[in-house]
Design a protein around this motif. Structure first.
Motif, short mmCIF file in Angstrom:
data_model
loop_
_atom_site.label_atom_id
_atom_site.label_comp_id
_atom_site.label_asym_id
_atom_site.label_seq_id
_atom_site.Cartn_x
_atom_site.Cartn_y
_atom_site.Cartn_z
N ASN A 36 0.82 -1.22 0.00
CA ASN A 36 0.00 0.00 0.00
C ASN A 36 0.85 1.27 0.00
O ASN A 36 1.30 1.73 1.05
CB ASN A 36 -0.94 -0.01 1.21
CG ASN A 36 -1.95 1.11 1.16
OD1 ASN A 36 -2.07 1.80 0.16
ND2 ASN A 36 -2.67 1.29 2.25
N PHE A 37 1.04 1.87 -1.18
CA PHE A 37 1.77 3.12 -1.27
C PHE A 37 1.02 4.26 -0.58
O PHE A 37 1.63 5.25 -0.18
CB PHE A 37 2.00 3.49 -2.74
CG PHE A 37 3.29 2.96 -3.30
CD1 PHE A 37 4.49 3.57 -3.02
CD2 PHE A 37 3.30 1.84 -4.10
CE1 PHE A 37 5.69 3.09 -3.53
CE2 PHE A 37 4.49 1.33 -4.62
CZ PHE A 37 5.69 1.97 -4.33
N ALA A 38 -0.29 4.14 -0.46
CA ALA A 38 -1.09 5.19 0.18
C ALA A 38 -1.00 5.14 1.71
O ALA A 38 -1.66 5.94 2.38
CB ALA A 38 -2.55 5.07 -0.25
N TYR A 39 -0.20 4.24 2.25
CA TYR A 39 -0.04 4.17 3.71
C TYR A 39 0.50 5.49 4.26
O TYR A 39 0.15 5.91 5.36
CB TYR A 39 0.90 3.03 4.07
CG TYR A 39 0.94 2.71 5.55
CD1 TYR A 39 -0.15 2.12 6.17
CD2 TYR A 39 2.06 3.00 6.32
CE1 TYR A 39 -0.13 1.82 7.52
CE2 TYR A 39 2.09 2.71 7.67
CZ TYR A 39 0.99 2.12 8.26
OH TYR A 39 1.01 1.84 9.62
N ALA A 95 -3.44 0.94 -7.99
CA ALA A 95 -4.55 1.64 -7.34
C ALA A 95 -4.08 2.38 -6.10
O ALA A 95 -4.49 3.52 -5.84
CB ALA A 95 -5.65 0.64 -6.98
N SER A 96 -3.21 1.76 -5.31
CA SER A 96 -2.71 2.41 -4.09
C SER A 96 -1.84 3.61 -4.44
O SER A 96 -1.88 4.63 -3.75
CB SER A 96 -1.93 1.41 -3.23
OG SER A 96 -0.66 1.12 -3.77
N PHE A 97 -1.07 3.50 -5.51
CA PHE A 97 -0.22 4.62 -5.93
C PHE A 97 -1.10 5.79 -6.37
O PHE A 97 -0.85 6.95 -6.01
CB PHE A 97 0.69 4.18 -7.07
CG PHE A 97 1.67 5.24 -7.51
CD1 PHE A 97 2.80 5.51 -6.77
CD2 PHE A 97 1.44 5.97 -8.66
CE1 PHE A 97 3.70 6.50 -7.16
CE2 PHE A 97 2.33 6.96 -9.06
CZ PHE A 97 3.46 7.22 -8.32
N GLY A 98 -2.14 5.49 -7.16
CA GLY A 98 -3.06 6.54 -7.59
C GLY A 98 -3.78 7.18 -6.41
O GLY A 98 -3.97 8.40 -6.36
N LEU A 99 -4.18 6.35 -5.44
CA LEU A 99 -4.84 6.86 -4.24
C LEU A 99 -3.91 7.77 -3.45
O LEU A 99 -4.34 8.80 -2.90
CB LEU A 99 -5.31 5.69 -3.39
CG LEU A 99 -6.05 6.03 -2.10
CD1 LEU A 99 -7.32 6.82 -2.39
CD2 LEU A 99 -6.39 4.75 -1.33
N SER A 100 -2.64 7.40 -3.39
CA SER A 100 -1.66 8.23 -2.69
C SER A 100 -1.57 9.62 -3.31
O SER A 100 -1.62 10.64 -2.60
CB SER A 100 -0.28 7.55 -2.74
OG SER A 100 0.72 8.40 -2.22
N PHE A 216 4.04 14.50 3.72
CA PHE A 216 4.71 14.18 4.99
C PHE A 216 4.98 12.69 5.15
O PHE A 216 6.04 12.28 5.63
CB PHE A 216 3.84 14.69 6.14
CG PHE A 216 4.37 14.39 7.51
CD1 PHE A 216 5.30 15.21 8.11
CD2 PHE A 216 3.90 13.29 8.24
CE1 PHE A 216 5.78 14.95 9.39
CE2 PHE A 216 4.36 13.02 9.51
CZ PHE A 216 5.31 13.85 10.09
N GLY A 217 4.04 11.85 4.75
CA GLY A 217 4.16 10.42 5.00
C GLY A 217 4.86 9.63 3.92
O GLY A 217 5.00 8.40 4.05
N VAL A 218 5.31 10.30 2.86
CA VAL A 218 5.90 9.56 1.74
C VAL A 218 7.20 8.87 2.14
O VAL A 218 7.40 7.68 1.86
CB VAL A 218 6.14 10.51 0.54
CG1 VAL A 218 6.94 9.79 -0.55
CG2 VAL A 218 4.81 11.00 -0.01
#
Length: 294
Positions: A36-39, A95-100, A216-218
């Motif tokens: 999950n990149f959007a974490y 999808a997680s990258f796009g959500l991020s 900030f979370g990247v």
């Protein structure tokens, strides 16, 4: 000797942060096979809560950050990932990258592109000198907090009914469902725990920096994911160890590398990842391949 002990203490604190990030990422990957990149955007949401609410009420800020972390994680699951469970790991990753990216733009639209700042738990920035070693209170709190969360998650997974179901789903999702594991509940609980852990990471990083911005979370997510890959995404303990190793390595390189090459310290970490993937494609502590969810 004193400088070595100082570097080791700082490195342990940094390693604890990335171990937590790797734990949050590894939990979700274990069940959904989702890196999950959007974490990072869960971490960011909790950090914004801390920065905004802390000047009004510190206790409410901490509780709010935890609630927001859990809520955003669950919202991700129900709004996006629950619709994609039968898709490939590559589809989930994209999808997680796009959500991020989407959430970063949303944060930018709400809070602005510039960082917000506030003094969060400023008392934790104090240090005590012990035999020439500067013992920062935040480092101690970070290590203790990480240890408590790691032990807590371990006890949850091994001593509770839903925790055992999470482990079963991580081993083989399809068989677990056939045996009566409630897949929806297991996935929701996994996201909720990962969101709570993200709030803990946000607290430590917000105390350190006193600022938060849309991205900030990247960085903690990136290095947490790198650590999880090094340790083995399919092995939760391995992911935690990998995250800890990455944090320790970054901290020690920052302390020991000459100033002229210090800016390239992250390149050495990436070289470590490449070496691990060449020698052990599934990570140092890789487990079985696992089954996809349907």
């Amino acid at each position: 000797m004193t400088s070595f002990l100082q570097a080791l203490i700082d490195a342990t604190s940094a390693g604890a942060v990335y171990a937590l990030a790797a734990l949050g990422i590894g939990l979700v990957f274990g069940v959904l096979r989702l890196a999950n990149f959007a974490y990072g955007e869960i971490i960011t949401a909790s950090a914004y809560t801390l920065i905004i609410v802390w000047p009004m009420n510190p206790v409410l800020a901490v509780l709010g950050a935890a609630v927001v972390g859990v809520a955003v994680a669950l919202a991700m699951n129900y709004a996006v990932f629950s619709w994609l469970r039968s898709q490939s790991a590559a589809t989930l990753l994209i999808a997680s990258f796009g959500l991020s990216i989407l959430l970063q733009r949303i944060y930018e639209g709400i809070f602005g592109a510039n960082v917000l700042s506030a003094s969060v738990a400023s008392g934790l920035s104090t240090s005590v000198n012990l035999g020439g070693v500067r013992l920062n209170l935040l480092s101690v709190v970070t290590i203790v907090l990480a240890a408590m969360l790691l032990v807590g998650v371990q006890l949850f997974l091994t001593r509770t009914s839903i925790g055992l179901q999470v482990q079963a789903a991580s081993a083989d999702f399809r068989i677990a469902r056939l045996l009566g594991v409630r897949s929806g509940l297991v996935i929701a609980v996994t996201f909720a725990i990962s969101g709570f852990i993200a709030a803990a990471v946000a607290f430590v990083l917000t105390v350190q920096s006193g600022t938060v911005g849309p991205s900030f979370g990247v960085q903690p997510t990136l290095f947490g994911l790198i650590g999880a890959v090094i340790g083995g995404l399919r092995n939760l303990r391995g992911a935690v160890v990998g995250g800890f190793v990455v944090g320790v390595a970054l901290s020690l390189l920052t302390s020991w590398l000459p100033p002229e090459i210090n800016p390239f310290r992250t390149a050495f970490v990436y070289l470590l990842v490449i070496a691990v993937l060449v020698l052990r494609p599934n990570g140092l502590f890789s487990a079985g391949a696992g089954k996809v969810r349907t």
